[in-house]
Scaffold this motif. Structure first.
Motif, PDB file in Angstrom:
ATOM      1  N   PHE A 161     -38.306  54.035 104.142  1.00 40.49           N
ATOM      2  CA  PHE A 161     -36.861  53.941 104.382  1.00 40.49           C
ATOM      3  C   PHE A 161     -36.196  55.272 104.064  1.00 40.49           C
ATOM      4  CE2 PHE A 161     -32.509  52.428 103.079  1.00 40.49           C
ATOM      5  CZ  PHE A 161     -32.111  52.030 104.343  1.00 40.49           C
ATOM      6  N   HIS A 162     -35.485  55.811 105.038  1.00 37.93           N
ATOM      7  CA  HIS A 162     -34.943  57.167 104.975  1.00 37.93           C
ATOM      8  C   HIS A 162     -33.583  57.192 104.276  1.00 37.93           C
ATOM      9  CE1 HIS A 162     -33.665  61.169 106.409  1.00 37.93           C
ATOM     10  NE2 HIS A 162     -34.929  61.390 106.733  1.00 37.93           N
ATOM     11  N   GLU A 163     -33.350  58.261 103.546  1.00 39.10           N
ATOM     12  CA  GLU A 163     -32.073  58.400 102.834  1.00 39.10           C
ATOM     13  C   GLU A 163     -30.886  58.344 103.792  1.00 39.10           C
ATOM     14  OE1 GLU A 163     -29.670  61.662 100.039  1.00 39.10           O
ATOM     15  OE2 GLU A 163     -31.662  62.129 100.843  1.00 39.10           O
ATOM     16  N   ARG A 164     -31.029  58.947 104.960  1.00 37.81           N
ATOM     17  CA  ARG A 164     -29.944  58.929 105.941  1.00 37.81           C
ATOM     18  C   ARG A 164     -29.658  57.499 106.407  1.00 37.81           C
ATOM     19  NH1 ARG A 164     -27.526  62.657 109.516  1.00 37.81           N
ATOM     20  NH2 ARG A 164     -29.018  64.281 109.013  1.00 37.81           N
ATOM     21  N   SER A 165     -30.707  56.699 106.558  1.00 35.86           N
ATOM     22  CA  SER A 165     -30.521  55.301 106.936  1.00 35.86           C
ATOM     23  C   SER A 165     -29.700  54.573 105.882  1.00 35.86           C
ATOM     24  CB  SER A 165     -31.877  54.606 107.105  1.00 35.86           C
ATOM     25  OG  SER A 165     -32.678  55.257 108.065  1.00 35.86           O
ATOM     26  N   GLY A 166     -29.986  54.874 104.619  1.00 38.39           N
ATOM     27  CA  GLY A 166     -29.246  54.256 103.530  1.00 38.39           C
ATOM     28  C   GLY A 166     -27.784  54.659 103.514  1.00 38.39           C
ATOM     29  N   ARG A 167     -27.530  55.919 103.823  1.00 39.21           N
ATOM     30  CA  ARG A 167     -26.148  56.407 103.804  1.00 39.21           C
ATOM     31  C   ARG A 167     -25.303  55.739 104.882  1.00 39.21           C
ATOM     32  NH1 ARG A 167     -28.354  61.727 103.307  1.00 39.21           N
ATOM     33  NH2 ARG A 167     -27.580  62.271 105.375  1.00 39.21           N
ATOM     34  N   MET A 168     -25.945  55.236 105.949  1.00 42.77           N
ATOM     35  CA  MET A 168     -25.195  54.634 107.044  1.00 42.77           C
ATOM     36  C   MET A 168     -24.475  53.353 106.619  1.00 42.77           C
ATOM     37  SD  MET A 168     -25.576  56.833 109.375  1.00 42.77           S
ATOM     38  CE  MET A 168     -24.561  55.941 110.543  1.00 42.77           C
ATOM     39  N   PHE A 169     -24.921  52.736 105.514  1.00 40.61           N
ATOM     40  CA  PHE A 169     -24.215  51.550 105.017  1.00 40.61           C
ATOM     41  C   PHE A 169     -22.821  51.913 104.501  1.00 40.61           C
ATOM     42  CE2 PHE A 169     -28.481  49.938 105.160  1.00 40.61           C
ATOM     43  CZ  PHE A 169     -28.365  48.561 105.292  1.00 40.61           C
ATOM     44  N   GLY A 170     -22.586  53.194 104.270  1.00 38.85           N
ATOM     45  CA  GLY A 170     -21.285  53.628 103.780  1.00 38.85           C
ATOM     46  C   GLY A 170     -20.145  53.307 104.727  1.00 38.85           C
ATOM     47  N   GLN A 171     -20.440  53.165 106.023  1.00 38.06           N
ATOM     48  CA  GLN A 171     -19.386  52.863 107.005  1.00 38.06           C
ATOM     49  C   GLN A 171     -18.772  51.489 106.785  1.00 38.06           C
ATOM     50  OE1 GLN A 171     -21.009  51.865 111.173  1.00 38.06           O
ATOM     51  NE2 GLN A 171     -22.798  52.726 110.127  1.00 38.06           N
ATOM     52  N   LEU A 172     -19.436  50.656 105.969  1.00 38.55           N
ATOM     53  CA  LEU A 172     -18.898  49.326 105.688  1.00 38.55           C
ATOM     54  C   LEU A 172     -17.811  49.358 104.620  1.00 38.55           C
ATOM     55  CD1 LEU A 172     -22.218  47.256 105.597  1.00 38.55           C
ATOM     56  CD2 LEU A 172     -20.671  47.628 107.531  1.00 38.55           C
ATOM     57  N   PHE A 173     -17.700  50.460 103.903  1.00 37.25           N
ATOM     58  CA  PHE A 173     -16.782  50.535 102.765  1.00 37.25           C
ATOM     59  C   PHE A 173     -15.510  51.310 103.066  1.00 37.25           C
ATOM     60  CE2 PHE A 173     -20.891  49.544 101.036  1.00 37.25           C
ATOM     61  CZ  PHE A 173     -20.625  48.681  99.996  1.00 37.25           C
ATOM     62  N   GLY A 174     -15.381  51.806 104.260  1.00 34.84           N
ATOM     63  CA  GLY A 174     -14.169  52.533 104.618  1.00 34.84           C
ATOM     64  C   GLY A 174     -14.179  52.879 106.089  1.00 34.84           C
ATOM     65  N   PRO A 175     -13.024  52.882 106.738  1.00 34.04           N
ATOM     66  CA  PRO A 175     -12.959  53.154 108.171  1.00 34.04           C
ATOM     67  C   PRO A 175     -13.066  54.640 108.482  1.00 34.04           C
ATOM     68  CG  PRO A 175     -10.770  52.674 107.323  1.00 34.04           C
ATOM     69  CD  PRO A 175     -11.709  52.536 106.168  1.00 34.04           C
ATOM     70  N   PHE A 176     -14.232  55.070 108.956  1.00 34.90           N
ATOM     71  CA  PHE A 176     -14.351  56.455 109.393  1.00 34.90           C
ATOM     72  C   PHE A 176     -15.177  56.524 110.677  1.00 34.90           C
ATOM     73  CE2 PHE A 176     -17.667  55.811 106.144  1.00 34.90           C
ATOM     74  CZ  PHE A 176     -18.818  56.146 106.841  1.00 34.90           C
ATOM     75  N   GLU A 177     -14.856  57.554 111.464  1.00 32.08           N
ATOM     76  CA  GLU A 177     -15.563  57.744 112.727  1.00 32.08           C
ATOM     77  C   GLU A 177     -16.993  58.195 112.471  1.00 32.08           C
ATOM     78  OE1 GLU A 177     -13.671  60.377 115.437  1.00 32.08           O
ATOM     79  OE2 GLU A 177     -11.835  59.185 115.607  1.00 32.08           O
ATOM     80  N   LEU A 178     -17.881  57.757 113.337  1.00 34.02           N
ATOM     81  CA  LEU A 178     -19.265  58.220 113.302  1.00 34.02           C
ATOM     82  C   LEU A 178     -19.448  59.287 114.368  1.00 34.02           C
ATOM     83  CD1 LEU A 178     -21.123  54.783 113.083  1.00 34.02           C
ATOM     84  CD2 LEU A 178     -20.579  56.337 111.200  1.00 34.02           C
ATOM     85  N   HIS A 179     -20.106  60.373 114.009  1.00 37.01           N
ATOM     86  CA  HIS A 179     -20.368  61.453 114.962  1.00 37.01           C
ATOM     87  C   HIS A 179     -21.877  61.707 114.989  1.00 37.01           C
ATOM     88  CE1 HIS A 179     -16.111  62.454 115.416  1.00 37.01           C
ATOM     89  NE2 HIS A 179     -16.004  62.328 114.113  1.00 37.01           N
ATOM     90  N   TYR A 180     -22.498  61.371 116.101  1.00 40.55           N
ATOM     91  CA  TYR A 180     -23.924  61.633 116.252  1.00 40.55           C
ATOM     92  C   TYR A 180     -24.082  62.934 117.042  1.00 40.55           C
ATOM     93  CZ  TYR A 180     -28.918  60.664 116.845  1.00 40.55           C
ATOM     94  OH  TYR A 180     -30.286  60.728 116.786  1.00 40.55           O
ATOM     95  N   THR A 181     -24.745  63.919 116.412  1.00 38.98           N
ATOM     96  CA  THR A 181     -25.030  65.186 117.064  1.00 38.98           C
ATOM     97  C   THR A 181     -26.528  65.476 116.938  1.00 38.98           C
ATOM     98  OG1 THR A 181     -24.786  66.567 115.087  1.00 38.98           O
ATOM     99  CG2 THR A 181     -22.767  66.001 116.297  1.00 38.98           C
ATOM    100  N   GLU A 182     -26.948  66.592 117.456  1.00 34.20           N
ATOM    101  CA  GLU A 182     -28.364  66.951 117.387  1.00 34.20           C
ATOM    102  C   GLU A 182     -28.799  67.381 115.988  1.00 34.20           C
ATOM    103  OE1 GLU A 182     -30.279  68.234 121.376  1.00 34.20           O
ATOM    104  OE2 GLU A 182     -28.505  69.495 121.110  1.00 34.20           O
ATOM    105  N   GLU A 183     -27.889  67.330 115.024  1.00 33.16           N
ATOM    106  CA  GLU A 183     -28.306  67.529 113.643  1.00 33.16           C
ATOM    107  C   GLU A 183     -29.219  66.392 113.191  1.00 33.16           C
ATOM    108  OE1 GLU A 183     -25.035  67.993 111.026  1.00 33.16           O
ATOM    109  OE2 GLU A 183     -24.238  69.775 112.033  1.00 33.16           O
ATOM    110  N   VAL A 184     -29.072  65.219 113.801  1.00 33.70           N
ATOM    111  CA  VAL A 184     -29.906  64.068 113.437  1.00 33.70           C
ATOM    112  C   VAL A 184     -31.284  64.197 114.064  1.00 33.70           C
ATOM    113  CG1 VAL A 184     -30.108  61.554 113.476  1.00 33.70           C
ATOM    114  CG2 VAL A 184     -27.844  62.620 113.298  1.00 33.70           C
ATOM    115  N   ALA A 185     -31.328  64.460 115.353  1.00 33.56           N
ATOM    116  CA  ALA A 185     -32.586  64.621 116.091  1.00 33.56           C
ATOM    117  C   ALA A 185     -32.254  65.201 117.466  1.00 33.56           C
ATOM    118  CB  ALA A 185     -33.301  63.285 116.246  1.00 33.56           C
TER     119      ALA A 185
END
Length: 307
Positions: free
Chosen positions: A142-166
């Motif tokens: 289980f990847h740390e980045r996957s864990g951080r994605m649960f943070g979107q449940l605690f506050g309204p913020f936009e998600l930005h997927y760029t090639e920094e991920v893959a």
């Protein structure tokens, strides 16, 4: 506009359910400290440890768990322990009016795609496509980045997927906006011809899958094409297709060739390579939220899934 559930807060209680197959209980146990570290309390569904063949208990019990967690005012959100198969067996008996009256976070993927589609279309609720407890969180990889994605449940913020991920690859350029819908390709296909058939008109369609060879992906995409699901779609987000290598390469198209056959002539943006699906890291997204896909810049932006 779909309903966005209230954000989670530390001290909230989340319900854990197994809507489909029995989860690996050892992995589930390993995942619970992660939930506790988020500051959340836990209530287990009654069918989490149940087994009936390939199902986590009988259909009535799994449906009762889903209903109970949505109805309980002390439960702030619901996270699925795992997928497998079986959620669609009782979807026609879900009380969507009750869910619409009790909107809350609902999180899972894979077989849960059928529930995402049904709840989105009949209860107008934004739901979350993200890693599950026994299937993902409780595993060593289980990847740390996957864990951080649960943070979107605690506050309204936009998600930005760029090639920094893959790295990403554009099949068709351009920009599109619309609700992000979809998920597991097998489950999207299985909805066709039912009252829960996925509506793709004006939507950005996400597809991902696992253990499907190129000819099987070809067959499913052809089914969607024949069902006219690509005719008025706004854009296509191609997520992860794990274990998609053909067993007989000399007698198979590549997965890339299959995608090109179906998407290269579309007049809407199509981008592939997103780490969304049965992969690590797993970039979690709110389904039903407004999104913008930019095929030229190779980015996906998704508006907040909670309020």
């Amino acid at each position: 506009m779909r309903i966005t559930p209230k954000r989670l807060q530390k001290g909230d209680t989340i319900g854990i359910i197994s809507p489909s197959s029995p989860p690996n209980l050892d992995n589930l146990k390993k995942a619970l400290p992660f939930i506790e570290e988020l500051g959340l309390n836990i209530k287990m569904g009654k069918s989490v440890e149940a087994k009936r063949g390939h199902l986590a208990g009988d259909d009535d019990a799994r449906l009762a768990d889903l209903h109970e967690m949505f109805e309980d005012p002390n439960i702030a959100g619901i996270i699925c322990a795992g997928g497998g198969y079986g959620a669609a067996r009782y979807t026609d008996r879900i009380d969507f009016a009750m869910i619409k009256e009790n909107p809350k976070v609902f999180w899972g993927y894979s077989d849960i795609t059928f529930l995402h589609t049904a709840i989105g279309q009949y209860a107008d609720l934004v739901t979350f496509h993200g890693p599950m407890l026994a299937s993902d969180v409780g595993k060593d990889e289980f990847h740390e980045r996957s864990g951080r994605m649960f943070g979107q449940l605690f506050g309204p913020f936009e998600l930005h997927y760029t090639e920094e991920v893959a790295p990403l690859e554009t099949l068709v350029g351009g920009q599109a906006e619309g609700e992000l819908v979809g998920g597991n390709l097998s489950l999207i296909r299985s909805s066709i011809g039912t009252k829960f058939e996925l509506d793709t008109k004006g939507k950005i369609l996400l597809i991902e899958d696992i253990d499907e060879e190129p000819y099987q992906v070809d067959e499913m995409l052809n089914h969607l094409k024949m069902a006219r699901k690509f005719e008025e779609v706004a854009g296509i987000v191609i997520g992860d297709f794990k274990n998609a290598d053909p067993k007989k390469p000399e007698r198979s198209l590549s997965l890339d060739e299959v995608f090109a056959d179906y998407f290269k002539d579309l007049k809407v943006p199509v981008v592939k390579g997103f780490k969304i699906g049965h992969c690590e890291p797993h970039f979690s997204v709110p389904l039903g939220a407004k999104a913008r896909l930019d095929g030229d810049a190779r980015t996906l932006t998704v508006l907040p899934g909670v309020e």
